[in-house]
Every structure is written in structure tokens, then in C-alpha cells.
Design an enzyme around this catalytic site. Structure first.
Site, PDB file in Angstrom:
ATOM      1  N   LYS A 165     -11.493  -2.438  -5.791  1.00 23.69           N
ATOM      2  CA  LYS A 165     -11.025  -1.643  -4.660  1.00 23.69           C
ATOM      3  C   LYS A 165     -11.793  -0.325  -4.614  1.00 23.69           C
ATOM      4  CE  LYS A 165      -6.703   0.238  -2.746  1.00 23.69           C
ATOM      5  NZ  LYS A 165      -5.238   0.337  -2.962  1.00 23.69           N
TER       6      LYS A 165
ATOM      7  N   SER B  42      -2.580  -0.242   1.061  1.00 21.92           N
ATOM      8  CA  SER B  42      -3.954   0.221   1.158  1.00 21.92           C
ATOM      9  C   SER B  42      -4.970  -0.774   0.597  1.00 21.92           C
ATOM     10  CB  SER B  42      -4.097   1.560   0.424  1.00 21.92           C
ATOM     11  OG  SER B  42      -3.841   1.413  -0.966  1.00 21.92           O
TER      12      SER B  42
ATOM     13  N   SER C 188       1.093  -0.833  -1.993  1.00 21.04           N
ATOM     14  CA  SER C 188      -0.273  -1.158  -1.557  1.00 21.04           C
ATOM     15  C   SER C 188      -0.843  -2.454  -2.109  1.00 21.04           C
ATOM     16  CB  SER C 188      -1.219   0.001  -1.903  1.00 21.04           C
ATOM     17  OG  SER C 188      -0.935   1.103  -1.076  1.00 21.04           O
TER      18      SER C 188
END
Length: 485
Positions: free
Chosen positions: A69, A145, A169
Site C-alpha cells: 500500500k 483507504s 480501511s
């Protein structure tokens, strides 16, 4: 769609070479990523070079490629933008402990996934990279996210992707994208050396997966106890290594109430009720309860943390710059949190964290009577990309947030997130209390969009979450992505 364990077996048996595996992934990236915008970097040459210099056959995941990520999962020399225009040219000067551990157990980083700026949203639409789209239907968001991570897995580009969860997230994109999303107990995953507290323990790294065996293997391989870490997880079943089985009937609390009294979708209600019925049929005791905490007060304390952490972050940033950052250097939501944080009194911040401790005790008291707590993961399925989760009115007032007092700023921030919170009100509690939670992909709407159910457990009891996940999986209750084989 095959999971990471399957591809690891192929690599270890030699029926698939690493270069062939990477080539297949590259083909999928070329075919699907232009539409999805899930990966923001992709470097097959670096992965091939790393594979050449290390033996992976004896490692758990055998050289399986994984995307990281683009937020909090740093690898030395790789971009480290936090999906922010302010850091669009930044690179990491060291590999953090979470990524090091991924590599130690046999993963090879291969690209980085999209995320909202600094991870503040439950959708993925950074100004720096643009919108990420949902493989189930590209008109919709995969969530955030960890939205880019979710899209890479739901599309079949990767079978597993690095993700992190500071308010849902991992679990929100799991729900919106039809994946398995575990948020481990605070203190179980490697942290540091670039960041130790991660939103005062609310944020934790893990992954998005498509199988319980991948989720279980990864959890037990990554779980650690760092003497230098500020948070330590209870070792309730630390020596657990055997296959999880339903050794005794569980007592499970459930609710379909919204934490703030909002209406939730019929799909979310039905998903929980069907899960409750299924669990009863399997011999478990299921009890309906009211939602155990005040959702508005909980979120107010969460935004105090967000604001304070954002102000501290920009204080460090400004210390390295000749000129302090302005609203032009960041997205409006980031600016609003920064300005709110500048106004927060130390006493307000401490009281917010003390309230988290109260919530943790309240939930641990709940888990004296119940093994698990079941809710929807999200109140609704994924929003449309074009859906406006704010308004022109709130945006206009946010632009003036620098001039208002702390209380007014707090109200503005709550209003700024209100539409987003309406969609996803169930995930934040586990972040504040530090307890583990998992989203399971058990429902699909009439529009063929996925929606998950969430189970929470007492700290250190991931074994119960894995047990119930395996139960649903073994009985074909999962609705996993099917578009790309």
C-alpha cells in the site's frame, strides 16, 4: 480465482517459475489496471532481481509477489508519497518492519497500490493519482483507504495485497469489493521504525485476501511481540498453531442497529440475520442486543485523534521546509483536519484517548458474556464514483476553518465526514478499542455489488474470528469476485 497458497505451491513445486508468474501478473496489470487505477507503481524488474539474490523455496509464501500500500508500507528506495501531492517525489530511505517481515516469510514486493491522501477517506480518490474503480462494477468505488489493494485482489491481478486499517480501511474495501479483511489486535503486527504509534494504535497493517487459509497463514506468520513497541497484545492463544476447529458452541451477540441511529440498507440487515440463522443452525447461540456504544461520541473522539495526529505530522513537515505548508499543498479534507488539530487543547486530546480506554473496557466486558459480536461491515454497498460525499456548503465553510474556534472546527469536521460515516459506521469501534475484527464477503445486492458482515472478538482472540470465517467458507457462504479468472 486462486489464492496465494495455491500459487505458492506452484512456485515451490516448480510447475510455475517466478518469471512466468510475474509475466502473468504483468499481463493482467496491462489489461485491467488502466480502467481500475489500482496500482500506481509496478516494477517487475526489481522483483525479478530480488528473487535472483534470495532462496525462497523454504519460506512460507515461497516468493509470492505482493503489492504494498502506498501509505505506511515503505520499502527502501521506493516511492513514499502517502498519495499526497506534497510528497509526490518522495522516496523511502528505509524498509519498515512490517515490509521486512513480509519479505522474511517469502513475499516479494511488486508494485504499490492507490490510496486516498494520507488515508483519511473510506473511498480512494487522491488528487495525485485519481479514482480507483471497483472490479465488480467500474462505476463504483472499491472503498478506502486500502482501495487500490482491494481492486488488485478483486480483479484477480494479485491473490493477496498489503493493506492497513485505521478506521476500517481493510474491512470497508473488503465489504465493498467482496474480499476477506482481517484487522488484527492492536500490538500484533510489526511496527516501526518510521512510525510506532500509528494513530495512537488505531491503525494497523495486514492484508486483503480471498481465502481463510491465506488469512490464517499470514496472521500467524506476521504476528509478533516487539519489546520496543508501545502496544502489546494479550497472548490469549499465542501458542495456537493447530487447525482451528469449532471445539465448542459459541455465544454470539448481534445487532443491525446503526451506532448513530441511521437507517441501514435492507441488504445489510438481511446479511446479518441470515448469518445469525446460519450460526444457530450450526449449533451456536445467537443473541440480539442493542449497539453497545454511542456512535457519535465515539466518532467525535476519533476525529480529535485525527486532527491532533495531522497537526503533529505537519509540524514535523514544516520543520524541514523553508516555508510552512498552506491549503494549496493538500486536499481540503487534509487541510481541515490540520487546522482542527492546531486548535485542539492537550486536555481534549487526552480525554479522547481516555474515552477509547473506556470503550475498550466496555467491549471487553461484553466479551465476558459473548465470544463474538456480529454486525454488518458497512451499512450500504459501495458508493458510485461520482457520488458526492460532501456538499458545496460544507466545502465553503471548511475553507474558512482556520478562523473558527475549536468547538466550531470540531462540528465542521464531524459534518465533513457525516455522509461517509453514514455508509460505514461499524468499523471504527475496533480501531479505537484495539480489538480484532474481520469482514466476511457473505452478501450481494440486487445490483450485484458485494457487502460484508463483521465479527469482533476480545483482544488476542483472532482464533475465534478465523474459526467463524472458516465455518462460513466451508459452507460456501462466501460471495467472492468472479469477473476475472
Amino acid at each position: 480465482m486462486q489464492d496465494a497458497t495455491y500459487w505458492t505451491d506452484q512456485l515451490k513445486k516448480g510447475t510455475l517459475s517466478f518469471s512466468e508468474h510475474v509475466a502473468k501478473i504483468a499481463e493482467k496489470v496491462e489489461q485491467y489496471n488502466p480502467d481500475l487505477n489500482a496500482l500506481v507503481t509496478f516494477d517487475p524488474e526489481a522483483a525479478l532481481k530480488q528473487h535472483q539474490h534470495t532462496s525462497y523455496k523454504e519460506r512460507l509464501f515461497g516468493g509470492q509477489p505482493i503489492p504494498l500500500k502506498m501509505l505506511g508500507q515503505n520499502k527502501a528506495g521506493w516511492q513514499a508519497t502517502s498519495a499526497s501531492q506534497l510528497f509526490s517525489k518522495a522516496t523511502a530511505n528505509q524498509t519498515n518492519h512490517f515490509v521486512k517481515r513480509l519479505e522474511q516469510i517469502g513475499f516479494i514486493p511488486l508494485g504499490q497500490t492507490n490510496a486516498p491522501e494520507f488515508g483519511f477517506k473510506n473511498i480512494t480518490d487522491p488528487a495525485l493519482y485519481g479514482d480507483t474503480r471497483n472490479p465488480w462494477n467500474s462505476l463504483y468505488s472499491p472503498g478506502g483507504s486500502s482501495g487500490g489493494a482491494a481492486a488488485t485482489v478483486a480483479s484477480g491481478i494479485f491473490p493477496i495485497a498489503g493493506a492497513s486499517d485505521g478506521g476500517g480501511s481493510i474491512r470497508i474495501p473488503a465489504s465493498f469489493s467482496g474480499l476477506i479483511g482481517l484487522k488484527p489486535t492492536r500490538g500484533t503486527m510489526p511496527v516501526g521504525p518510521d512510525e510506532w504509534r500509528s494513530w495512537q494504535g488505531a491503525s494497523i497493517s495486514f492484508a486483503l485476501t480471498i481465502s481463510m487459509r491465506d488469512t490464517k497463514s499470514l496472521f500467524y506468520a506476521m504476528r509478533t511481540s516487539q519489546p520496543s513497541a508501545p502496544y502489546q497484545a494479550p497472548k490469549a492463544e499465542w501458542n495456537h498453531t493447530k487447525e482451528t476447529t469449532a471445539s465448542k458452541p459459541l455465544t454470539i451477540a448481534f445487532t443491525t442497529q446503526s451506532p448513530v441511529g441511521d437507517k441501514i440498507s435492507d441488504t445489510a440487515v438481511q446479511a446479518v440475520k441470515e448469518a445469525a440463522t446460519f450460526l444457530e443452525q450450526q449449533g451456536h447461540k445467537v443473541v440480539e442486543i442493542n449497539y453497545p456504544v454511542d456512535g457519535q461520541e465515539m466518532m467525535e473522539s476519533y476525529y480529535v485523534m485525527n486532527g491532533g495526529e495531522t497537526a503533529a505530522m505537519f509540524s514535523d513537515i514544516n520543520a524541514t521546509r523553508e516555508k510552512a505548508v498552506t491549503s494549496k499543498d493538500m486536499e481540503l479534507m487534509t487541510w481541515a483536519l490540520y487546522q482542527y488539530g492546531e486548535k485542539i487543547a492537550a486536555a481534549s486530546y487526552i480525554k479522547a484517548l481516555q474515552y477509547w480506554d473506556y470503550l475498550a473496557e466496555k467491549m471487553e466486558d461484553l466479551f465476558i458474556s459473548y465470544d463474538l459480536f456480529l454486525t454488518p461491515t458497512t451499512a450500504f454497498s459501495a458508493p458510485l464514483i461520482e457520488e458526492d460525499l460532501q456538499s458545496d456548503s460544507i466545502r465553503a465553510r471548511l475553507k474558512e476553518i482556520e478562523a473558527v474556534d475549536e468547538k466550531t472546527a470540531a462540528n465542521l469536521v464531524y459534518e465533513m465526514f457525516e455522509k461517509s460515516y453514514h455508509l460505514t459506521p461499524y468499523t471504527q469501534l475496533a480501531n479505537l478499542t484495539g480489538q480484532p475484527a474481520i469482514s466476511l464477503p457473505t452478501a450481494v445486492t440486487e445490483k450485484n455489488l458485494p457487502l460484508g458482515i463483521q465479527f469482533m472478538a476480545s483482544k488476542g482472540r483472532e482464533d475465534l474470528l478465523l474459526q467463524v470465517g472458516q465455518l462460513f467458507e466451508a459452507n460456501q457462504k462466501f460471495h467472492l469476485p468472479k469477473q476475472i479468472q
